[in-house]
Design an enzyme around this catalytic site. Structure first.
Site, PDB file in Angstrom:
ATOM      1  N   ASP A  42     -31.279-116.430   6.336  1.00 20.16           N
ATOM      2  CA  ASP A  42     -30.705-115.247   6.982  1.00 20.16           C
ATOM      3  C   ASP A  42     -30.011-115.611   8.292  1.00 20.16           C
ATOM      4  O   ASP A  42     -30.551-116.347   9.127  1.00 20.16           O
ATOM      5  CB  ASP A  42     -31.824-114.240   7.253  1.00 20.16           C
ATOM      6  CG  ASP A  42     -31.308-112.840   7.562  1.00 20.16           C
ATOM      7  OD1 ASP A  42     -30.275-112.717   8.242  1.00 20.16           O
ATOM      8  OD2 ASP A  42     -31.946-111.877   7.118  1.00 20.16           O
ATOM      9  N   THR A  78     -28.427-107.361   6.778  1.00 20.57           N
ATOM     10  CA  THR A  78     -29.258-108.149   5.871  1.00 20.57           C
ATOM     11  C   THR A  78     -29.377-107.561   4.470  1.00 20.57           C
ATOM     12  O   THR A  78     -28.998-108.191   3.484  1.00 20.57           O
ATOM     13  CB  THR A  78     -30.656-108.344   6.481  1.00 20.57           C
ATOM     14  OG1 THR A  78     -30.523-109.077   7.700  1.00 20.57           O
ATOM     15  CG2 THR A  78     -31.571-109.094   5.525  1.00 20.57           C
ATOM     16  N   ASP A 202     -31.818-116.220  11.644  1.00 22.52           N
ATOM     17  CA  ASP A 202     -31.455-114.885  12.123  1.00 22.52           C
ATOM     18  C   ASP A 202     -32.349-114.426  13.275  1.00 22.52           C
ATOM     19  O   ASP A 202     -31.856-113.972  14.306  1.00 22.52           O
ATOM     20  CB  ASP A 202     -31.554-113.886  10.966  1.00 22.52           C
ATOM     21  CG  ASP A 202     -31.172-112.476  11.363  1.00 22.52           C
ATOM     22  OD1 ASP A 202     -29.963-112.193  11.506  1.00 22.52           O
ATOM     23  OD2 ASP A 202     -32.084-111.631  11.545  1.00 22.52           O
ATOM     24  N   ASP A 249     -26.480-114.299   4.430  1.00 19.11           N
ATOM     25  CA  ASP A 249     -25.966-112.933   4.325  1.00 19.11           C
ATOM     26  C   ASP A 249     -24.847-112.642   5.323  1.00 19.11           C
ATOM     27  O   ASP A 249     -23.974-111.816   5.054  1.00 19.11           O
ATOM     28  CB  ASP A 249     -27.100-111.918   4.513  1.00 19.11           C
ATOM     29  CG  ASP A 249     -27.989-112.238   5.716  1.00 19.11           C
ATOM     30  OD1 ASP A 249     -27.776-113.282   6.369  1.00 19.11           O
ATOM     31  OD2 ASP A 249     -28.903-111.443   5.995  1.00 19.11           O
ATOM     32  N   HIS A 250     -24.862-113.290   6.479  1.00 20.94           N
ATOM     33  CA  HIS A 250     -23.894-112.990   7.532  1.00 20.94           C
ATOM     34  C   HIS A 250     -24.029-114.019   8.634  1.00 20.94           C
ATOM     35  O   HIS A 250     -24.934-114.871   8.604  1.00 20.94           O
ATOM     36  CB  HIS A 250     -24.121-111.592   8.108  1.00 20.94           C
ATOM     37  CG  HIS A 250     -25.544-111.346   8.521  1.00 20.94           C
ATOM     38  ND1 HIS A 250     -26.125-111.983   9.599  1.00 20.94           N
ATOM     39  CD2 HIS A 250     -26.516-110.557   7.988  1.00 20.94           C
ATOM     40  CE1 HIS A 250     -27.387-111.593   9.715  1.00 20.94           C
ATOM     41  NE2 HIS A 250     -27.656-110.736   8.744  1.00 20.94           N
TER      42      HIS A 250
END
Length: 462
Positions: A42, A78, A202, A249-250
């Site tokens: 993440d 997420t 993350d 995810d990002h």
């Protein structure tokens, strides 16, 4: 009638049978099918490997495929982005529009971990790859992956684990135990597909910022974990039969904490008394349901309230985001520029790093690595959207995908073209309107016509 003629007739009957749209099961082929492991770290920004030594991720790139970066779906959060990976749909089409469950009528808002277990939030029309694969005879697993712990149309994932509310994302030894469990799922339980999720980097990026030394330390831990994972794949005898995809995810960007902040409680012409429901204070995105008859008033008060805030009526939201066209989206929605987070009634956000911004921003881009028997070696490809990964995974597993927004042709060049294909061929016709449906229908029609002609000819000649 000769034996050859009989064989042709049988083949023709098989093509015309009602069940011809079901993937063909080749006797004994199940054991030779390549397995698939999708791993998500993440918040791993696309360039986190450029200021940290990452020998294991580098080795993956040399032995497999690396994308320069991958563009996540908008909104870059997420749960929505992870669900895009396993459905192949833009967020407005799969409906998981936020990390939080919310209901504009009851005013209920649930935090991220509670939302992971709310079935109706996830099961709202889209069928993720776990269920699709199981319907076609495979066994699947989800370890902490968002959306993997609820049922879809009454079906649950074969094996699943759900993280707890107070789960420690940073425990490297637990990461290794989780990998060991996943290897057992593949070897002992015969799973064909597993999705494995890690909540880092993350969490560290949020707390300390993406440019911090703490983030760099965490990326080194991620890289060690990739090395351990690949070692365990070798030790488990899966190196020649398991395809590994590592992605996220990002990305992440640094939060601006000085200057003119986006503070709704300080906007001169705006009042929360005009709002029926609000979803603010969760990064750079916001949704508002004004009270009846006050939509235009609220919009006019907000549209120019801050130079770094972009407020839209739902129908005017930029179509390229593929986000607003869903019943769960409120009449007013907004996002802020990179670095700016939205504060509602009071300032409650203190993160040093944040995501959720425009997916076109470079800081929101993420990684894609892949290695295994089906992937080419030493290949770096240009950026692509995450919406295409689902079609690739279905192809690797030899299953027919659900209708989706991706295109297999985008990522097919990542794969060998020398026979490293799934043991079970994809013989089904895709859903109407699906890319490639017309060509497959045409090819099948041509094959049927040819077999019919050959059977008739042979019946007369032999």
């Amino acid at each position: 009638m000769s034996r050859l003629t009989v064989l042709l007739a049988v083949a023709l009957a098989a093509l015309l049978a009602p069940g011809a749209g079901v993937p063909v099961r080749v006797p004994g082929a199940q054991g030779s099918r390549n397995k698939l492991l999708l791993v998500s770290f993440d918040g791993f920004r696309w360039n986190y490997d450029q200021d940290v030594d990452t020998p294991n991720l580098d080795a993956m790139a040399l032995e497999g495929v690396k994308a320069r970066y991958m563009t996540p779906a908008f909104v870059t959060m997420t749960s929505p982005c992870h669900f895009t990976l396993v459905t192949g749909k833009y967020i407005e089409n799969h409906g998981v529009v936020h990390n939080m469950f919310f209901n504009t009528t009851s005013k209920v808002k649930l935090p991220y971990h509670a939302t992971l277990g709310v079935e109706r939030w996830w099961d709202n029309g889209s069928v993720p790859i776990w269920i699709t694969a199981q319907r076609q005879g495979l066994k699947t697993g989800s370890f902490f992956y968002p959306g993997g712990n609820v049922t879809y149309q009454g079906a649950a994932v074969s094996q699943s684990r759900k993280e707890g509310v107070f789960h420690n994302y940073k425990d490297e030894q637990e990461w290794r135990r989780n990998i060991d469990t996943v290897m057992n799922w593949f070897v002992q339980d015969g799973l064909d597909l597993v999705t494995l999720y890690f909540g880092e980097p993350d969490s560290t990026g949020h707390k300390f910022g993406p440019e911090s030394e703490e983030r760099k330390t965490m990326v080194r831990q991620v890289d060690r974990t990739v090395g351990y994972l690949r070692e365990r794949i070798e030790q488990s005898g899966l190196a020649g039969s398991l395809n590994l995809i590592i992605t996220s995810d990002h990305g992440m960007t640094t939060v601006n904490k000085s200057g003119q902040l986006v503070e709704f409680h300080k906007f001169p012409n705006f009042s929360f008394k005009d709002i029926e429901f609000e979803l603010l204070d969760y990064g750079p995105n916001g949704m508002l349901l004004p009270k009846e008859g006050l939509l235009d008033k609220v919009y006019e008060a907000l549209k120019d309230a801050h130079p770094n805030l972009h407020v839209y009526k739902k129908e005017a939201f930029p179509k390229g985001f593929h986000y607003a066209n869903n019943p769960r989206i409120t009449p007013l929605l907004m996002y802020s520029d990179p670095g700016y987070v939205i504060h509602g009634r009071v300032n409650v956000q203190f993160n040093n790093g944040e995501h959720g911004f425009d997916n076109g921003e470079l800081d929101m881009k993420t990684i894609f690595r892949a290695v295994g028997p089906s992937f080419r070696a030493g290949l770096q490809v240009e950026p692509f959207e995450s919406v295409h990964v689902y079609e690739l995974m279905c192809h690797l597993l030899g299953i027919v995908p659900e209708a989706n927004d991706g295109h297999l042709s985008t990522l097919l060049p990542l794969l060998h073209q020398d026979g490293h294909t799934p043991a079970t061929p994809r013989t089904s016709v895709p859903p109407e309107g699906h890319p490639g449906a017309a060509s497959q229908l045409s090819a099948r029609s041509s094959l049927v016509t040819g077999l019919m002609a050959a059977t008739i000819l042979l019946a007369h000649v032999l």
